[in-house]
Each structure stands twice: as C-alpha cells, then as structure tokens.
Design a protein around this motif. Structure first.
Motif, PDB file in Angstrom:
ATOM      1  N   GLY A 263      14.525 -17.368  -0.347  1.00  0.00           N
ATOM      2  CA  GLY A 263      14.321 -18.333   0.720  1.00  0.00           C
ATOM      3  C   GLY A 263      13.867 -17.700   2.014  1.00  0.00           C
ATOM      4  N   VAL A 264      13.295 -16.499   1.925  1.00  0.00           N
ATOM      5  CA  VAL A 264      12.810 -15.813   3.121  1.00  0.00           C
ATOM      6  C   VAL A 264      11.517 -16.470   3.608  1.00  0.00           C
ATOM      7  N   GLN A 265      11.112 -16.141   4.819  1.00  0.00           N
ATOM      8  CA  GLN A 265       9.847 -16.604   5.383  1.00  0.00           C
ATOM      9  C   GLN A 265       8.682 -15.889   4.692  1.00  0.00           C
ATOM     10  N   ARG A 266       7.530 -16.505   4.695  1.00  0.00           N
ATOM     11  CA  ARG A 266       6.323 -15.873   4.165  1.00  0.00           C
ATOM     12  C   ARG A 266       6.014 -14.646   5.028  1.00  0.00           C
ATOM     13  N   PRO A 267       5.794 -13.489   4.411  1.00  0.00           N
ATOM     14  CA  PRO A 267       5.451 -12.294   5.189  1.00  0.00           C
ATOM     15  C   PRO A 267       4.096 -12.484   5.878  1.00  0.00           C
ATOM     16  N   PRO A 268       3.960 -12.043   7.115  1.00  0.00           N
ATOM     17  CA  PRO A 268       2.681 -12.183   7.821  1.00  0.00           C
ATOM     18  C   PRO A 268       1.514 -11.542   7.065  1.00  0.00           C
ATOM     19  N   LYS A 269       1.754 -10.439   6.398  1.00  0.00           N
ATOM     20  CA  LYS A 269       0.684  -9.747   5.678  1.00  0.00           C
ATOM     21  C   LYS A 269       0.184 -10.546   4.477  1.00  0.00           C
ATOM     22  N   MET A 270       0.944 -11.547   4.052  1.00  0.00           N
ATOM     23  CA  MET A 270       0.534 -12.318   2.890  1.00  0.00           C
ATOM     24  C   MET A 270      -0.673 -13.209   3.205  1.00  0.00           C
ATOM     25  N   ILE A 271      -0.826 -13.577   4.461  1.00  0.00           N
ATOM     26  CA  ILE A 271      -1.941 -14.457   4.795  1.00  0.00           C
ATOM     27  C   ILE A 271      -3.034 -13.753   5.589  1.00  0.00           C
ATOM     28  N   ASP A 272      -2.872 -12.474   5.858  1.00  0.00           N
ATOM     29  CA  ASP A 272      -3.873 -11.705   6.602  1.00  0.00           C
ATOM     30  C   ASP A 272      -5.057 -11.419   5.681  1.00  0.00           C
ATOM     31  N   PRO A 273      -6.263 -11.849   6.043  1.00  0.00           N
ATOM     32  CA  PRO A 273      -7.419 -11.629   5.181  1.00  0.00           C
ATOM     33  C   PRO A 273      -7.708 -10.148   4.918  1.00  0.00           C
ATOM     34  N   LYS A 274      -7.294  -9.262   5.827  1.00  0.00           N
ATOM     35  CA  LYS A 274      -7.507  -7.829   5.606  1.00  0.00           C
ATOM     36  C   LYS A 274      -6.693  -7.343   4.408  1.00  0.00           C
TER      37      LYS A 274
ATOM     38  N   ALA B  33      -5.881  -9.171   1.765  1.00  0.00           N
ATOM     39  CA  ALA B  33      -6.545  -9.664   0.560  1.00  0.00           C
ATOM     40  C   ALA B  33      -7.720  -8.775   0.161  1.00  0.00           C
ATOM     41  N   LYS B  34      -8.370  -8.165   1.111  1.00  0.00           N
ATOM     42  CA  LYS B  34      -9.509  -7.294   0.827  1.00  0.00           C
ATOM     43  C   LYS B  34      -9.076  -5.853   0.586  1.00  0.00           C
ATOM     44  N   GLY B  35      -7.781  -5.583   0.637  1.00  0.00           N
ATOM     45  CA  GLY B  35      -7.284  -4.240   0.380  1.00  0.00           C
ATOM     46  C   GLY B  35      -7.403  -3.311   1.568  1.00  0.00           C
ATOM     47  N   ALA B  36      -7.593  -3.845   2.787  1.00  0.00           N
ATOM     48  CA  ALA B  36      -7.763  -3.001   3.963  1.00  0.00           C
ATOM     49  C   ALA B  36      -6.450  -2.394   4.434  1.00  0.00           C
ATOM     50  N   ASP B  37      -5.332  -2.981   4.068  1.00  0.00           N
ATOM     51  CA  ASP B  37      -4.028  -2.466   4.489  1.00  0.00           C
ATOM     52  C   ASP B  37      -3.404  -1.715   3.316  1.00  0.00           C
ATOM     53  N   PRO B  38      -3.388  -0.378   3.342  1.00  0.00           N
ATOM     54  CA  PRO B  38      -2.877   0.383   2.201  1.00  0.00           C
ATOM     55  C   PRO B  38      -1.374   0.224   1.995  1.00  0.00           C
ATOM     56  N   ASP B  39      -0.651  -0.283   2.981  1.00  0.00           N
ATOM     57  CA  ASP B  39       0.790  -0.460   2.843  1.00  0.00           C
ATOM     58  C   ASP B  39       1.178  -1.853   2.363  1.00  0.00           C
ATOM     59  N   ALA B  40       0.209  -2.698   2.058  1.00  0.00           N
ATOM     60  CA  ALA B  40       0.476  -4.029   1.527  1.00  0.00           C
ATOM     61  C   ALA B  40      -0.488  -4.279   0.372  1.00  0.00           C
ATOM     62  N   VAL B  41       0.067  -4.351  -0.829  1.00  0.00           N
ATOM     63  CA  VAL B  41      -0.747  -4.470  -2.033  1.00  0.00           C
ATOM     64  C   VAL B  41      -0.237  -5.640  -2.857  1.00  0.00           C
TER      65      VAL B  41
ATOM     66  N   LYS C 205       5.140  -1.044   1.727  1.00  0.00           N
ATOM     67  CA  LYS C 205       5.898   0.194   1.906  1.00  0.00           C
ATOM     68  C   LYS C 205       6.470   0.174   3.315  1.00  0.00           C
ATOM     69  N   ARG C 206       7.760   0.447   3.422  1.00  0.00           N
ATOM     70  CA  ARG C 206       8.426   0.421   4.716  1.00  0.00           C
ATOM     71  C   ARG C 206       8.428   1.809   5.339  1.00  0.00           C
ATOM     72  N   ASP C 207       8.691   1.858   6.618  1.00  0.00           N
ATOM     73  CA  ASP C 207       8.689   3.132   7.351  1.00  0.00           C
ATOM     74  C   ASP C 207       9.696   4.138   6.793  1.00  0.00           C
ATOM     75  N   ASP C 208      10.803   3.644   6.220  1.00  0.00           N
ATOM     76  CA  ASP C 208      11.836   4.545   5.702  1.00  0.00           C
ATOM     77  C   ASP C 208      11.559   5.016   4.272  1.00  0.00           C
ATOM     78  N   GLY C 209      10.399   4.649   3.709  1.00  0.00           N
ATOM     79  CA  GLY C 209      10.042   5.076   2.359  1.00  0.00           C
ATOM     80  C   GLY C 209      10.468   4.100   1.274  1.00  0.00           C
ATOM     81  N   ALA C 210      11.221   3.072   1.639  1.00  0.00           N
ATOM     82  CA  ALA C 210      11.618   2.042   0.682  1.00  0.00           C
ATOM     83  C   ALA C 210      10.454   1.071   0.497  1.00  0.00           C
ATOM     84  N   TYR C 211      10.575   0.200  -0.495  1.00  0.00           N
ATOM     85  CA  TYR C 211       9.553  -0.810  -0.742  1.00  0.00           C
ATOM     86  C   TYR C 211      10.162  -2.200  -0.651  1.00  0.00           C
ATOM     87  N   ARG C 212       9.360  -3.131  -0.148  1.00  0.00           N
ATOM     88  CA  ARG C 212       9.760  -4.538  -0.103  1.00  0.00           C
ATOM     89  C   ARG C 212       8.707  -5.320  -0.880  1.00  0.00           C
TER      90      ARG C 212
END
Length: 169
Positions: free
Chosen positions: A87-98, A100-108, A121-128
């Motif tokens: 029931g979390v909020q939609r992550p901002p990166k989920m709707i960022d067009p960048k 979707a095009k693979g421009a953000d290496p930390d969001a796949v 990938k989070r700053d502490d090395g964990a994954y969400r």
C-alpha cells in the motif's frame, strides 16, 4: 496495599528491566527491525490484508519475523534482511520518462515469475523493489549483500494471488 509495599515491588523489578534493556541493546534485531506502516486507501488496504494472509512463512530461506509496529501492511523475514510494505505510494521514478528509457542506472524495470518490478539501488547498497502493473503497490526491501532474486521468486505467488493486475490509484 500500602505505598511501601508497592515501591518494593517496583524496585525488585528494576534489575530485571535493566537486564532486558541491556540484552535488547545487544540484540542484532534492535531498531533495524522496524518499518513505516503505509496509509493506503480502503481498497488497497483490503488487498494488502489479503496479501498478508497469503505470504509465505519463509522467503529466501529466512523465517518470517514481522517488523514493529505490527501491521497487516508490513512483513519481514530474517529480521530486517527482507521487509515488505504493502500500500505504499507510487515511486517517483516509476513515472519518470528517463527511467523508462533506461537513463537512470539505479532504477531498472523487470519481471520475476509474472510480477513486474521497479528496482532501485539505495545509497546504503540495499535494493528496493516496487510492484508495477498491480492495483496496489508492494515494496520489498532487500538488505545489502543478499541476493534479491530468491525473495522476489518466493513472494511472486502471493502477490499474484492477492493483488490483481491493473493500475494502482
């Protein structure tokens, strides 16, 4: 009961309380075993309760140990090794067009056993990981150093059963 007797009982309990506090402070599951409880709408809350009932007792070989505060919207395995929040909020990166095009290496984006995920990938090395194309967002955090594929494989069946495909509000 007089006041003196009441004090004596309280004082007698202090060494036990101090021992519990010291033991808890040395525990490997102290403040790391907490998770913020989401505040979804009524529809998502119902879906999340269904998910809570469908979740496996073991994920990636780890036993279920729910975080504090206890809620049907959160679950955990292996202390803080794997934490699920429903029931979390939609992550901002989920709707960022960048993204979707693979421009953000930390969001796949990707899928595991019929469940689509956004991986960050989070700053502490964990994954969400956050589900995509489901009527409620489910977030799974996997601690640094753990292979996340086992967790996603083990959770896929419960998510498919409890959270229908669609677009979350």
């Amino acid at each position: 009961m007089n006041i003196f007797h009441r004090r004596r009982r309280t004082l007698a309990g202090l060494p036990v309380l101090a021992l519990l506090i010291v033991t808890a402070g040395c525990s490997s599951s102290d403040d790391n075993d907490s998770a913020a409880v989401p505040s979804p709408d009524t529809k998502a809350t119902g879906l999340c309760r269904n998910l809570d009932e469908a979740l496996p007792d073991k994920v990636d070989g780890l036993s279920r140990e729910d975080p504090e505060p206890r809620s049907a919207l959160t679950a955990g395995w292996g202390g803080s090794a794997i934490i699920l929040r429903c029931g979390v909020q939609r992550p901002p990166k989920m709707i960022d067009p960048k993204v979707a095009k693979g421009a953000d290496p930390d969001a796949v984006a990707g899928g595991v056993n019929g469940v689509d995920w956004l991986m960050e990938k989070r700053d502490d090395g964990a994954y969400r990981f956050t589900t995509a194309n489901r009527t409620a967002y489910v977030e799974v955090s996997v601690a640094k150093g753990r292979d996340s594929s086992g967790a996603l494989i083990d959770l896929a069946g419960a998510i498919k059963k409890a959270i229908p495909e669609g677009i979350a509000d």
